[in-house]
Enzyme design. Structure first.
Site, mmCIF file in Angstrom:
data_model
loop_
_atom_site.group_PDB
_atom_site.id
_atom_site.type_symbol
_atom_site.label_atom_id
_atom_site.label_comp_id
_atom_site.label_asym_id
_atom_site.label_seq_id
_atom_site.Cartn_x
_atom_site.Cartn_y
_atom_site.Cartn_z
ATOM 1 N N ARG A 178 0.852 -1.198 0.000
ATOM 2 C CA ARG A 178 0.000 0.000 0.000
ATOM 3 C C ARG A 178 0.880 1.237 0.000
ATOM 4 N NH1 ARG A 178 -3.424 2.497 4.935
ATOM 5 N NH2 ARG A 178 -4.901 3.779 3.779
ATOM 6 N N ASN A 209 -3.501 -1.526 11.852
ATOM 7 C CA ASN A 209 -4.470 -2.380 12.542
ATOM 8 C C ASN A 209 -5.831 -2.247 11.885
ATOM 9 O OD1 ASN A 209 -5.902 -0.087 13.688
ATOM 10 N ND2 ASN A 209 -4.296 0.062 15.251
ATOM 11 N N GLN A 245 2.873 1.289 3.356
ATOM 12 C CA GLN A 245 2.579 0.199 4.284
ATOM 13 C C GLN A 245 3.141 -1.139 3.799
ATOM 14 O OE1 GLN A 245 -1.358 0.431 5.887
ATOM 15 N NE2 GLN A 245 -1.538 -1.780 6.221
ATOM 16 N N LEU A 265 -4.324 10.158 13.409
ATOM 17 C CA LEU A 265 -3.919 8.789 13.752
ATOM 18 C C LEU A 265 -3.481 8.663 15.210
ATOM 19 C CD1 LEU A 265 -1.803 7.845 10.586
ATOM 20 C CD2 LEU A 265 -4.229 7.412 11.021
ATOM 21 N N PHE A 310 3.468 0.815 9.003
ATOM 22 C CA PHE A 310 3.465 1.841 7.964
ATOM 23 C C PHE A 310 4.416 2.959 8.330
ATOM 24 C CE2 PHE A 310 -0.120 2.913 10.776
ATOM 25 C CZ PHE A 310 0.088 4.258 11.043
ATOM 26 N N PHE A 335 0.572 10.458 2.301
ATOM 27 C CA PHE A 335 -0.021 9.887 3.513
ATOM 28 C C PHE A 335 0.875 8.804 4.114
ATOM 29 C CE2 PHE A 335 -3.676 7.166 5.346
ATOM 30 C CZ PHE A 335 -3.489 7.721 6.611
ATOM 31 N N HIS A 367 -3.029 4.334 16.444
ATOM 32 C CA HIS A 367 -1.979 3.439 15.963
ATOM 33 C C HIS A 367 -0.727 3.604 16.820
ATOM 34 C CE1 HIS A 367 -4.039 2.247 12.209
ATOM 35 N NE2 HIS A 367 -4.552 3.465 12.274
#
Length: 261
Positions: free
Chosen positions: A77, A121, A85, A141, A132, A82, A145
């Protein structure tokens, strides 16, 4: 140059203040300096790890890496501006080790700056193996996380920004006394390994040493981790010490960036 000297002087002064208070603090300064280097198809990317803030998460990450769980896995990803991952052995984005680890949040670690290493998660307490890297500040976030690392130098962050879907993490290497750190979590790591051995029988073996092999160092370090690891809802006075490890790392980063420029 004068600015660098002043920064170094301040770091030394803070380190002395911390280390002089007890022997266990000296051990923490020494053994908390664990760093991870991702060897990728876009170059090496190094991070400070934060065992003093996220001990379970760091222990899980190190154990998975030492067993080869992340070797030759792909970035699955990459969202522009942003995150990037990885950590899924299937490469699809829905894989994991077969167990979950708890969230660990600290007020001195946040997503207000880029280049953070954190756990992916699917909700509270569902971390596993996926992680990530943040490309930009992402404060929404926070407290969702677990952050357990931060990039070291600008070249590391530049390599993070190069990563795309399909890039490969060839291996993850460490500096610092990871064996001592893992020994503090031996029972938990062996529980994780039982699940890993069942789900991934071809993983490398990496025996976890007993903390007694490290004489008094292990207990001193463990006691210090217990003292400085504070849940986010505890007394604000205790949070003042959280500034020191991050300040030292940030200052080191500024010095290195100044030399590179």
């Amino acid at each position: 140059m004068k600015k660098i000297i002043k920064l170094l002087s301040l770091v030394v002064m803070l380190a002395v203040m911390v280390s002089c208070s007890s022997t266990s603090k000296t051990q923490a300064v020494k053994y908390n300096d664990i760093r991870a280097t991702f060897v990728t198809t876009q170059g090496d990317i190094s991070f400070y790890l934060y065992p003093e803030a996220s001990p379970v998460t760091v222990a899980n990450f190190i154990n998975l890496a030492k067993r080869g769980f992340y070797d030759n896995t792909k970035i699955h990803r990459a969202v522009e501006n942003f995150v990037v991952q990885g950590g899924d052995p299937t490469g699809r984005g829905d894989g994991g080790p077969g167990y979950s680890i708890p969230d660990e949040f600290s007020k001195w670690l946040d997503f207000y700056q880029p280049g953070m290493l954190a756990m992916a998660n699917t909700g509270p307490e569902t971390g596993g193996s996926q992680f990530f890297f943040t490309l930009y500040p992402a404060d929404w976030l926070n407290n969702k996380h677990t952050i357990f690392g931060e990039y070291i130098e600008e070249k590391d962050f530049n390599n993070i920004k190069k990563l795309e879907v399909g890039d490969v993490i060839k291996e993850i290497k460490f500096t610092g006394d990871v064996d001592l750190f893992l020994s503090l979590h031996k029972a938990q790591v062996e529980e994780w390994n039982a699940t890993l051995d069942k789900n991934f029988p071809n993983l490398k073996k990496y025996p976890i040493k007993d903390k007694n092999e490290f004489s008094g160092e292990s207990q001193a370090y463990y006691d210090e981790l217990q003292r400085i690891y504070t849940k986010k809802d505890q007394k604000e006075e205790e949070e003042k010490e959280w500034f020191i490890p991050r300040f030292i790392r940030a200052t080191e980063k500024k010095i290195k960036d100044s030399k590179n420029n």
